[in-house]
Design a protein around this motif. Structure first.
Motif, PDB file in Angstrom:
ATOM      1  N   THR A   2       7.863  21.055  26.795  1.00  0.00           N
ATOM      2  CA  THR A   2       9.072  20.980  25.995  1.00  0.00           C
ATOM      3  C   THR A   2       8.849  21.772  24.709  1.00  0.00           C
ATOM      4  O   THR A   2       7.906  21.522  23.976  1.00  0.00           O
ATOM      5  CB  THR A   2       9.413  19.512  25.659  1.00  0.00           C
ATOM      6  OG1 THR A   2       9.589  18.802  26.886  1.00  0.00           O
ATOM      7  CG2 THR A   2      10.674  19.424  24.829  1.00  0.00           C
ATOM      8  N   ARG A   3       9.731  22.724  24.455  1.00  0.00           N
ATOM      9  CA  ARG A   3       9.588  23.635  23.315  1.00  0.00           C
ATOM     10  C   ARG A   3      10.477  23.203  22.161  1.00  0.00           C
ATOM     11  O   ARG A   3      11.700  23.187  22.294  1.00  0.00           O
ATOM     12  CB  ARG A   3       9.924  25.046  23.754  1.00  0.00           C
ATOM     13  CG  ARG A   3       9.013  25.522  24.898  1.00  0.00           C
ATOM     14  CD  ARG A   3       9.617  26.659  25.656  1.00  0.00           C
ATOM     15  NE  ARG A   3      10.872  26.193  26.275  1.00  0.00           N
ATOM     16  CZ  ARG A   3      11.643  26.921  27.049  1.00  0.00           C
ATOM     17  NH1 ARG A   3      11.329  28.162  27.309  1.00  0.00           N
ATOM     18  NH2 ARG A   3      12.747  26.430  27.576  1.00  0.00           N
ATOM     19  N   GLU A  27       5.400  21.785  22.740  1.00  0.00           N
ATOM     20  CA  GLU A  27       4.992  23.036  22.113  1.00  0.00           C
ATOM     21  C   GLU A  27       5.821  23.188  20.845  1.00  0.00           C
ATOM     22  O   GLU A  27       7.052  23.265  20.915  1.00  0.00           O
ATOM     23  CB  GLU A  27       5.248  24.204  23.060  1.00  0.00           C
ATOM     24  CG  GLU A  27       4.929  25.560  22.478  1.00  0.00           C
ATOM     25  CD  GLU A  27       5.304  26.670  23.439  1.00  0.00           C
ATOM     26  OE1 GLU A  27       6.063  27.562  23.028  1.00  0.00           O
ATOM     27  OE2 GLU A  27       4.846  26.632  24.591  1.00  0.00           O
ATOM     28  N   THR A  29       6.821  25.266  17.401  1.00  0.00           N
ATOM     29  CA  THR A  29       6.796  26.605  16.824  1.00  0.00           C
ATOM     30  C   THR A  29       7.662  26.637  15.570  1.00  0.00           C
ATOM     31  O   THR A  29       8.812  26.197  15.591  1.00  0.00           O
ATOM     32  CB  THR A  29       7.337  27.651  17.827  1.00  0.00           C
ATOM     33  OG1 THR A  29       6.591  27.550  19.033  1.00  0.00           O
ATOM     34  CG2 THR A  29       7.235  29.051  17.270  1.00  0.00           C
ATOM     35  N   ALA A  45      13.952  27.939  24.232  1.00  0.00           N
ATOM     36  CA  ALA A  45      13.508  26.770  23.474  1.00  0.00           C
ATOM     37  C   ALA A  45      14.399  25.610  23.888  1.00  0.00           C
ATOM     38  O   ALA A  45      15.503  25.810  24.414  1.00  0.00           O
ATOM     39  CB  ALA A  45      13.597  27.017  21.968  1.00  0.00           C
TER      40      ALA A  45
END
Length: 119
Positions: A2-3, A27, A29, A45
């Protein structure tokens, strides 16, 4: 995986807070708001957590404009429960805004609700 993208004034602090949780399968970012909007729109995402000084709107301004109100929610100065977040996730929300002084309380709640949903 899972972003989750983080953005806004406290984006680095949100990323650090989420990383310290040690939740597998996430993840994290750090991103700009425009980059995040484009990545979410393109399916690159899954979620965005944005912060501003009040949590009332600037945390999500660009994302709201690009993605629409159906995917965005701001908590403002309120710390949600995991149940609150789960309901929002069920309704299609994937962009969340909150005040930067609420990071240590709000970011973990959102992350745990996302992790539980995607387990």
């Amino acid at each position: 995986m899972t972003r989750i993208l983080t953005g806004g004034v406290g984006k680095a602090q949100v990323a650090e807070t989420l990383g310290e949780l040690g939740i597998g399968g996430l993840e994290i970012t750090v991103s700009s708001d425009m980059e995040a909007a484009m990545k979410l729109r393109a399916g690159q995402a899954d979620y965005y957590l944005g912060t501003c000084h009040t949590g009332a709107g600037a945390s999500l301004g660009v994302l709201l404009g690009v993605l629409g109100s159906g995917t965005c929610h701001t908590f403002g100065r309120r710390v949600p429960t995991e149940e609150d977040v789960a309901e929002l996730l069920d309704s299609g929300k994937k962009v969340f805004g909150f005040g930067m002084d609420q990071i240590s309380d709000t970011a973990p709640v959102i992350a745990h609700a996302i992790a539980a949903r995607n387990a």
